[in-house]
Design an enzyme around this catalytic site. Structure first.
Site, PDB file in Angstrom:
ATOM      1  N   LYS A 107       0.808  -1.218   0.000  1.00 50.81           N
ATOM      2  CA  LYS A 107       0.000   0.000   0.000  1.00 50.81           C
ATOM      3  C   LYS A 107       0.838   1.263   0.000  1.00 50.81           C
ATOM      4  CE  LYS A 107      -4.475  -1.415   1.641  1.00 50.81           C
ATOM      5  NZ  LYS A 107      -5.559  -1.173   2.584  1.00 50.81           N
ATOM      6  N   LYS A 126      -5.498 -10.237  -7.091  1.00 48.30           N
ATOM      7  CA  LYS A 126      -6.707 -10.349  -6.272  1.00 48.30           C
ATOM      8  C   LYS A 126      -7.808  -9.429  -6.798  1.00 48.30           C
ATOM      9  CE  LYS A 126      -6.655  -8.127  -2.332  1.00 48.30           C
ATOM     10  NZ  LYS A 126      -6.484  -7.610  -0.984  1.00 48.30           N
ATOM     11  N   LYS A 133     -11.336  -3.518  -5.230  1.00 51.52           N
ATOM     12  CA  LYS A 133     -12.133  -2.337  -5.597  1.00 51.52           C
ATOM     13  C   LYS A 133     -11.274  -1.291  -6.292  1.00 51.52           C
ATOM     14  CE  LYS A 133     -11.378  -1.420  -0.818  1.00 51.52           C
ATOM     15  NZ  LYS A 133     -11.798  -1.858   0.473  1.00 51.52           N
TER      16      LYS A 133
END
Ligand code: TYM
Length: 338
Positions: A117, A201, A204
């Site tokens: 991230k 994966k 969103k």
């Protein structure tokens, strides 16, 4: 590291950022609903986790209602399970601070989600993003939760929660105080992949709008995304072994199996030898059948923020009683005086 003998308690949460998708549903929310009648269940909205990256205040408010609505629309009953926003139960943050002083820097340095991230420019990431898994441990242990239904991507965070619980019990010589929480990951749907790339994966934040099926997608959108999903030219194999090295095909079969309640072998016994021209429409029909009623209910609930607010207030009150009690015990064990 633990002789915990307390009751089985289930807890999980979802970040309030982005719309709920098929991966969240199959990896997490569906399991939440399935466990509620058997166990004491706490399902929260991880709004404090979501602010580790920037959230527009108006958007955050909408997201909190969105996730609450998604839980209920997917079958979590607020009269059976306890649903609440993390930020309304102060004990999460308080225990997180204490756990910041229990967890070791080396443990957090190994967390892969932070590396993913924060990206290359980790100097500019928030401190919260770094200590994020410590808050997650507090979320779980502030209820002495024993079982945590999550998708596979949360495995490392759950291991850290176990390490923190174990170290606390050991350091303060209270080996029966915290349980070592068990992740509940196994089962179909633990890792749903992108429809555009079977090695990534489903997420969103995928830049491709066709990569991810959202719970709010209508039937046409779902059918289009499945039709456009990446596949290979081979027909489906008749056995699971034949899916090796075919990540996209394996993902579609996995989604079919998870939604139909059949095993992958059963799905392949039915569709083996068929091409995607046959399998994709069958999968689209199944996803539409299972997901669009949830999307409809989700829209209806989101239009009723007064109802959702009442659910969250009642849930926060119930959760606070337990969480405050655990923090009180922790502080006493540690030597705080009042
Ligand atoms: P979050 O918000 O990223 O994801 C919510 C849940 O959805 C699962 N999930 C998936 N499962 C299968 N396939 C996918 N493609 C997929 N994408 C997401 C996740 O595994 C998760 O179960 N850190 C957590 C939130 C959290 C939490 C907690 C969870 C905060 N505190 C305490 C459990 C206990 C997270 O970011 O999940």
């Amino acid at each position: 590291m633990t002789n915990y003998k307390g009751p089985m308690r289930v807890l999980s949460g979802i970040q309030t950022s982005g719309n709920m998708h098929l991966g969240n549903y199959l990896g997490a929310i569906r399991k939440f609903a399935a466990m509620q009648n058997e166990y004491d269940c706490f399902y929260f909205l991880a709004d404090m986790h979501s602010i580790t990256v920037w959230q527009e205040p108006e958007q955050l408010r909408r997201q909190i209602f969105h996730i609450a609505a998604a839980y209920i629309a997917s079958g979590v009953d607020p009269n059976t399970a306890t649903i609440f926003p993390q930020s309304s139960v102060h004990a999460h943050a308080e225990l997180a601070w204490i756990f910041n002083c229990v967890a070791r820097l080396g443990w957090l340095d190994r967390m892969t989600q932070f590396k993913d991230k924060a990206g290359k420019d980790k100097e500019r990431a928030s401190v919260g993003l770094y200590t994020y898994p410590v808050l997650q441990a507090a979320d779980i242990l502030v209820y002495k939760a024993t079982h945590v239904p999550v998708g596979e991507d949360q495995k490392q965070h759950l291991e850290l929660s176990r390490d923190i619980a174990g170290k606390f019990n050991h350091d303060f010589k209270v080996d029966d105080f915290f349980p070592l929480p068990e992740p509940l990951i196994k089962g179909p749907g633990a890792r749903i992949m992108s429809l555009r790339d079977g090695t990534a994966k489903m997420s969103k934040s995928d830049p491709s709008e066709n990569a991810c099926i959202f719970l709010k997608d209508d039937a046409d959108t779902i059918a289009r995304k499945i039709k456009k999903s990446k596949t290979d030219p081979e027909p489906l194999p008749s056995e699971r072994k034949g899916l090796e090295g075919r990540a996209e095909a394996a993902n579609l079969v996995g989604i079919y199996a998870a939604l139909s309640g059949k095993s992958e072998d059963e799905v392949l016994a039915e569709y083996g030898g068929q091409g995607f021209g046959v399998f994709k429409p069958a999968l689209a029909d199944l996803v539409v059948e299972k997901i669009t009623p949830i999307g409809g209910e989700l829209n209806r609930l989101e239009a009723d923020p007064a109802y959702l607010t009442s659910v969250l207030e009642a849930g926060a009150e119930k959760a606070s009683v337990i969480a405050d009690g655990v923090v009180r015990e922790v502080k006493e064990i540690m030597g705080f005086v009042v």
